[in-house]
Motif scaffolding. Structure first.
Motif, PDB file in Angstrom:
ATOM      1  N   MET A 150       0.830  -1.209   0.000  1.00  0.00           N
ATOM      2  CA  MET A 150       0.000   0.000   0.000  1.00  0.00           C
ATOM      3  C   MET A 150       0.865   1.261   0.000  1.00  0.00           C
ATOM      4  O   MET A 150       0.493   2.278  -0.601  1.00  0.00           O
ATOM      5  CB  MET A 150      -0.925  -0.010   1.211  1.00  0.00           C
ATOM      6  CG  MET A 150      -2.009  -1.088   1.122  1.00  0.00           C
ATOM      7  SD  MET A 150      -3.010  -1.235   2.627  1.00  0.00           S
ATOM      8  CE  MET A 150      -4.050   0.225   2.482  1.00  0.00           C
ATOM      9  N   ALA A 151       2.012   1.205   0.662  1.00  0.00           N
ATOM     10  CA  ALA A 151       2.936   2.349   0.629  1.00  0.00           C
ATOM     11  C   ALA A 151       3.498   2.537  -0.779  1.00  0.00           C
ATOM     12  O   ALA A 151       3.636   3.669  -1.265  1.00  0.00           O
ATOM     13  CB  ALA A 151       4.061   2.139   1.628  1.00  0.00           C
ATOM     14  N   TYR A 152       3.814   1.424  -1.444  1.00  0.00           N
ATOM     15  CA  TYR A 152       4.307   1.500  -2.831  1.00  0.00           C
ATOM     16  C   TYR A 152       3.233   2.089  -3.748  1.00  0.00           C
ATOM     17  O   TYR A 152       3.533   2.912  -4.629  1.00  0.00           O
ATOM     18  CB  TYR A 152       4.711   0.107  -3.320  1.00  0.00           C
ATOM     19  CG  TYR A 152       5.092   0.061  -4.775  1.00  0.00           C
ATOM     20  CD1 TYR A 152       6.272   0.646  -5.229  1.00  0.00           C
ATOM     21  CD2 TYR A 152       4.260  -0.554  -5.713  1.00  0.00           C
ATOM     22  CE1 TYR A 152       6.614   0.615  -6.571  1.00  0.00           C
ATOM     23  CE2 TYR A 152       4.594  -0.590  -7.049  1.00  0.00           C
ATOM     24  CZ  TYR A 152       5.775  -0.008  -7.479  1.00  0.00           C
ATOM     25  OH  TYR A 152       6.110  -0.042  -8.810  1.00  0.00           O
ATOM     26  N   TYR A 205       7.683   7.070   2.271  1.00  0.00           N
ATOM     27  CA  TYR A 205       7.002   8.300   2.674  1.00  0.00           C
ATOM     28  C   TYR A 205       7.952   9.499   2.738  1.00  0.00           C
ATOM     29  O   TYR A 205       7.514  10.636   2.562  1.00  0.00           O
ATOM     30  CB  TYR A 205       6.272   8.086   3.995  1.00  0.00           C
ATOM     31  CG  TYR A 205       4.994   7.321   3.778  1.00  0.00           C
ATOM     32  CD1 TYR A 205       3.941   7.894   3.071  1.00  0.00           C
ATOM     33  CD2 TYR A 205       4.854   6.018   4.224  1.00  0.00           C
ATOM     34  CE1 TYR A 205       2.778   7.195   2.835  1.00  0.00           C
ATOM     35  CE2 TYR A 205       3.687   5.302   3.994  1.00  0.00           C
ATOM     36  CZ  TYR A 205       2.653   5.898   3.295  1.00  0.00           C
ATOM     37  OH  TYR A 205       1.501   5.199   3.042  1.00  0.00           O
ATOM     38  N   VAL A 206       9.224   9.248   2.973  1.00  0.00           N
ATOM     39  CA  VAL A 206      10.199  10.342   2.871  1.00  0.00           C
ATOM     40  C   VAL A 206      10.252  10.855   1.441  1.00  0.00           C
ATOM     41  O   VAL A 206      10.239  12.076   1.185  1.00  0.00           O
ATOM     42  CB  VAL A 206      11.592   9.879   3.344  1.00  0.00           C
ATOM     43  CG1 VAL A 206      12.653  10.906   2.950  1.00  0.00           C
ATOM     44  CG2 VAL A 206      11.611   9.676   4.855  1.00  0.00           C
ATOM     45  N   VAL A 207      10.320   9.922   0.469  1.00  0.00           N
ATOM     46  CA  VAL A 207      10.331  10.300  -0.940  1.00  0.00           C
ATOM     47  C   VAL A 207       9.043  11.038  -1.305  1.00  0.00           C
ATOM     48  O   VAL A 207       9.056  12.047  -2.022  1.00  0.00           O
ATOM     49  CB  VAL A 207      10.508   9.056  -1.832  1.00  0.00           C
ATOM     50  CG1 VAL A 207      10.375   9.430  -3.311  1.00  0.00           C
ATOM     51  CG2 VAL A 207      11.869   8.406  -1.577  1.00  0.00           C
ATOM     52  N   ILE A 208       7.902  10.534  -0.800  1.00  0.00           N
ATOM     53  CA  ILE A 208       6.620  11.174  -1.081  1.00  0.00           C
ATOM     54  C   ILE A 208       6.586  12.593  -0.531  1.00  0.00           C
ATOM     55  O   ILE A 208       6.174  13.547  -1.217  1.00  0.00           O
ATOM     56  CB  ILE A 208       5.469  10.342  -0.482  1.00  0.00           C
ATOM     57  CG1 ILE A 208       5.283   9.048  -1.284  1.00  0.00           C
ATOM     58  CG2 ILE A 208       4.162  11.141  -0.469  1.00  0.00           C
ATOM     59  CD1 ILE A 208       4.312   8.072  -0.660  1.00  0.00           C
ATOM     60  N   LEU A 209       7.042  12.780   0.699  1.00  0.00           N
ATOM     61  CA  LEU A 209       7.032  14.106   1.318  1.00  0.00           C
ATOM     62  C   LEU A 209       7.936  15.074   0.576  1.00  0.00           C
ATOM     63  O   LEU A 209       7.600  16.256   0.404  1.00  0.00           O
ATOM     64  CB  LEU A 209       7.453  14.004   2.785  1.00  0.00           C
ATOM     65  CG  LEU A 209       6.445  13.303   3.715  1.00  0.00           C
ATOM     66  CD1 LEU A 209       7.038  13.130   5.106  1.00  0.00           C
ATOM     67  CD2 LEU A 209       5.141  14.089   3.793  1.00  0.00           C
ATOM     68  N   LEU A 210       9.096  14.596   0.131  1.00  0.00           N
ATOM     69  CA  LEU A 210       9.997  15.447  -0.644  1.00  0.00           C
ATOM     70  C   LEU A 210       9.351  15.841  -1.968  1.00  0.00           C
ATOM     71  O   LEU A 210       9.494  16.974  -2.431  1.00  0.00           O
ATOM     72  CB  LEU A 210      11.325  14.715  -0.889  1.00  0.00           C
ATOM     73  CG  LEU A 210      12.212  14.493   0.341  1.00  0.00           C
ATOM     74  CD1 LEU A 210      13.425  13.642  -0.026  1.00  0.00           C
ATOM     75  CD2 LEU A 210      12.671  15.836   0.924  1.00  0.00           C
ATOM     76  N   VAL A 227       3.678   5.468  -6.084  1.00  0.00           N
ATOM     77  CA  VAL A 227       3.441   5.558  -7.526  1.00  0.00           C
ATOM     78  C   VAL A 227       2.369   6.595  -7.828  1.00  0.00           C
ATOM     79  O   VAL A 227       2.509   7.396  -8.760  1.00  0.00           O
ATOM     80  CB  VAL A 227       3.030   4.178  -8.101  1.00  0.00           C
ATOM     81  CG1 VAL A 227       2.706   4.302  -9.590  1.00  0.00           C
ATOM     82  CG2 VAL A 227       4.138   3.158  -7.894  1.00  0.00           C
ATOM     83  N   ALA A 228       1.293   6.614  -7.031  1.00  0.00           N
ATOM     84  CA  ALA A 228       0.187   7.542  -7.282  1.00  0.00           C
ATOM     85  C   ALA A 228       0.622   8.995  -7.154  1.00  0.00           C
ATOM     86  O   ALA A 228       0.169   9.856  -7.917  1.00  0.00           O
ATOM     87  CB  ALA A 228      -0.956   7.252  -6.312  1.00  0.00           C
ATOM     88  N   ILE A 229       1.502   9.284  -6.197  1.00  0.00           N
ATOM     89  CA  ILE A 229       1.891  10.676  -5.931  1.00  0.00           C
ATOM     90  C   ILE A 229       3.114  11.102  -6.735  1.00  0.00           C
ATOM     91  O   ILE A 229       3.172  12.220  -7.250  1.00  0.00           O
ATOM     92  CB  ILE A 229       2.143  10.867  -4.417  1.00  0.00           C
ATOM     93  CG1 ILE A 229       0.824  10.685  -3.656  1.00  0.00           C
ATOM     94  CG2 ILE A 229       2.745  12.239  -4.120  1.00  0.00           C
ATOM     95  CD1 ILE A 229       0.979  10.623  -2.162  1.00  0.00           C
ATOM     96  N   CYS A 230       4.079  10.202  -6.860  1.00  0.00           N
ATOM     97  CA  CYS A 230       5.340  10.570  -7.528  1.00  0.00           C
ATOM     98  C   CYS A 230       5.330  10.304  -9.033  1.00  0.00           C
ATOM     99  O   CYS A 230       6.098  10.920  -9.769  1.00  0.00           O
ATOM    100  CB  CYS A 230       6.509   9.819  -6.880  1.00  0.00           C
ATOM    101  SG  CYS A 230       6.727  10.219  -5.126  1.00  0.00           S
ATOM    102  N   LYS A 231       4.470   9.374  -9.501  1.00  0.00           N
ATOM    103  CA  LYS A 231       4.405   9.068 -10.933  1.00  0.00           C
ATOM    104  C   LYS A 231       2.942   9.021 -11.376  1.00  0.00           C
ATOM    105  O   LYS A 231       2.463   7.992 -11.872  1.00  0.00           O
ATOM    106  CB  LYS A 231       5.093   7.737 -11.218  1.00  0.00           C
ATOM    107  CG  LYS A 231       6.574   7.716 -10.845  1.00  0.00           C
ATOM    108  CD  LYS A 231       7.226   6.396 -11.200  1.00  0.00           C
ATOM    109  CE  LYS A 231       8.702   6.401 -10.841  1.00  0.00           C
ATOM    110  NZ  LYS A 231       9.371   5.132 -11.190  1.00  0.00           N
ATOM    111  N   SER A 257      -3.508  13.680   3.601  1.00  0.00           N
ATOM    112  CA  SER A 257      -4.651  13.074   4.275  1.00  0.00           C
ATOM    113  C   SER A 257      -4.682  11.572   4.040  1.00  0.00           C
ATOM    114  O   SER A 257      -4.876  10.777   4.969  1.00  0.00           O
ATOM    115  CB  SER A 257      -5.955  13.700   3.779  1.00  0.00           C
ATOM    116  OG  SER A 257      -7.061  13.073   4.367  1.00  0.00           O
ATOM    117  N   THR A 258      -4.464  11.175   2.788  1.00  0.00           N
ATOM    118  CA  THR A 258      -4.438   9.753   2.451  1.00  0.00           C
ATOM    119  C   THR A 258      -3.256   9.056   3.107  1.00  0.00           C
ATOM    120  O   THR A 258      -3.397   7.988   3.713  1.00  0.00           O
ATOM    121  CB  THR A 258      -4.371   9.563   0.923  1.00  0.00           C
ATOM    122  OG1 THR A 258      -5.488  10.222   0.326  1.00  0.00           O
ATOM    123  CG2 THR A 258      -4.397   8.097   0.567  1.00  0.00           C
ATOM    124  N   CYS A 259      -2.083   9.655   2.991  1.00  0.00           N
ATOM    125  CA  CYS A 259      -0.873   9.046   3.550  1.00  0.00           C
ATOM    126  C   CYS A 259      -0.914   9.025   5.079  1.00  0.00           C
ATOM    127  O   CYS A 259      -0.382   8.111   5.707  1.00  0.00           O
ATOM    128  CB  CYS A 259       0.364   9.809   3.079  1.00  0.00           C
ATOM    129  SG  CYS A 259       0.675   9.675   1.311  1.00  0.00           S
TER     130      CYS A 259
END
Length: 309
Positions: free
Chosen positions: A116-118, A216-221, A122-126, A236-238
């Protein structure tokens, strides 16, 4: 080392020896277990019946809720029935079976949370490649891989515990068959097996947790480049997922990533990850997610007001 099982059953001490406390706990845990089953089943039913929840995130959420029901069902019904029993006995092979299923569903949940983290990464970064990467086949493969990973984790732990000789005593200071209480009762040197079990369970918890944190570090960046509204929706989702991950992996690391010794707090920590966490998951995901709440409301309206023919 010859494997000898002079012990044919184990006796649980349970949560308390006080009769009044046991009766109060019976009512509390019965209500909690019913809430776990109904809450997680409601999420599964909502996702399956709602077209608006057709994204991979909700596909994985429905499987997580199913695993939560299975995970809680390996310990809670036994705990509830034993609270009213004078003699809390379980056969040797019943104990081994319970142990295997606990680690099957626990391991599967750990891998599902990583999947689910992966998915969120993908949803946020790609976002442009999201539907291509997370297609139906990929989602089915990832869920299947989570189940296979849980099975392998359970198989390794079970084979190690099955090799232990139990020749007495047979009293388990717990309410289910877990690693550390069983190691304590084995009538042989358990240092090596204890290390291997810690390596298996502890490593699974740590590696999964590190992968989750890194995601989540990558997502936040990545979110630094988004608009404030985009950041709010993504966080909110994360946020829901991070909360569930912390609730699940925190107790697991405490129990399984330490030397083979039992502590007085172990039973309370076990209650947290076998009962409280499966109870909180549907609450966290439904209360913090507007789409899930809307889908549940539509499901309720359809159930209360069937279509006129």
């Amino acid at each position: 080392m010859a494997k000898t099982h002079n012990v044919t059953e184990f006796i649980f001490l349970g949560l308390s020896s006080n009769q009044l406390v046991q009766k109060v706990c019976f009512v509390i845990f019965l209500l909690l277990y019913v809430a776990i089953v109904l809450g997680n089943f409601l999420i599964v039913l909502t996702v399956m019946s709602s077209r608006s929840l057709g994204s991979p995130m909700y596909f994985f959420l429905s499987y997580l809720s199913f695993v939560e029901i299975c995970y809680a069902s390996t310990t809670a019904p036994r705990l509830i029935s034993d609270l009213l029993a004078e003699r809390k006995a379980i056969s040797l092979w019943g104990c081994m079976t319970q142990f295997s299923f606990i680690h099957l569903f626990g391991g599967t949940e750990a891998f599902l949370l990583t999947v689910m983290a992966y998915d969120r990464y993908v949803a946020i970064c790609k976002p442009l490649s999201y539907t291509t990467i997370m297609n139906r086949q990929a989602c089915a493969f990832l869920v299947g891989a989570a189940w296979v990973g849980g099975f392998v984790h359970s198989l390794v732990d079970s084979l190690l515990v099955f090799r232990l000789p139990f020749c007495g005593p047979n009293v388990i200071d717990h309410y289910f068959c877990d690693v550390l209480p069983l190691l304590k009762l084995a009538c042989s040197d358990t240092f090596l097996i204890g290390l291997l079990i810690v390596a298996n369970g502890g490593t699974l918890s740590v590696i999964s947790f590190v992968v989750l944190l890194a995601s989540y570090v990558v997502i936040l960046l990545h979110l630094r480049t988004r608009s404030s509204e985009g950041r709010r929706k993504a966080l909110s989702t994360c946020g829901s997922h991070i909360t569930v991950v912390t609730l699940f992996f925190g107790p697991c690391v405490f129990i399984y990533l330490r030397p083979s010794t039992t502590l007085s707090a172990d039973k309370m920590v076990a209650v947290f990850y076998t009962v409280i966490t499966p109870l909180l998951n549907p609450v966290i995901y439904s209360l913090r997610n507007a789409e899930v709440k809307k889908a549940m409301k539509r499901l309720w309206v359809r159930a209360m007001k069937p279509e006129e023919r």
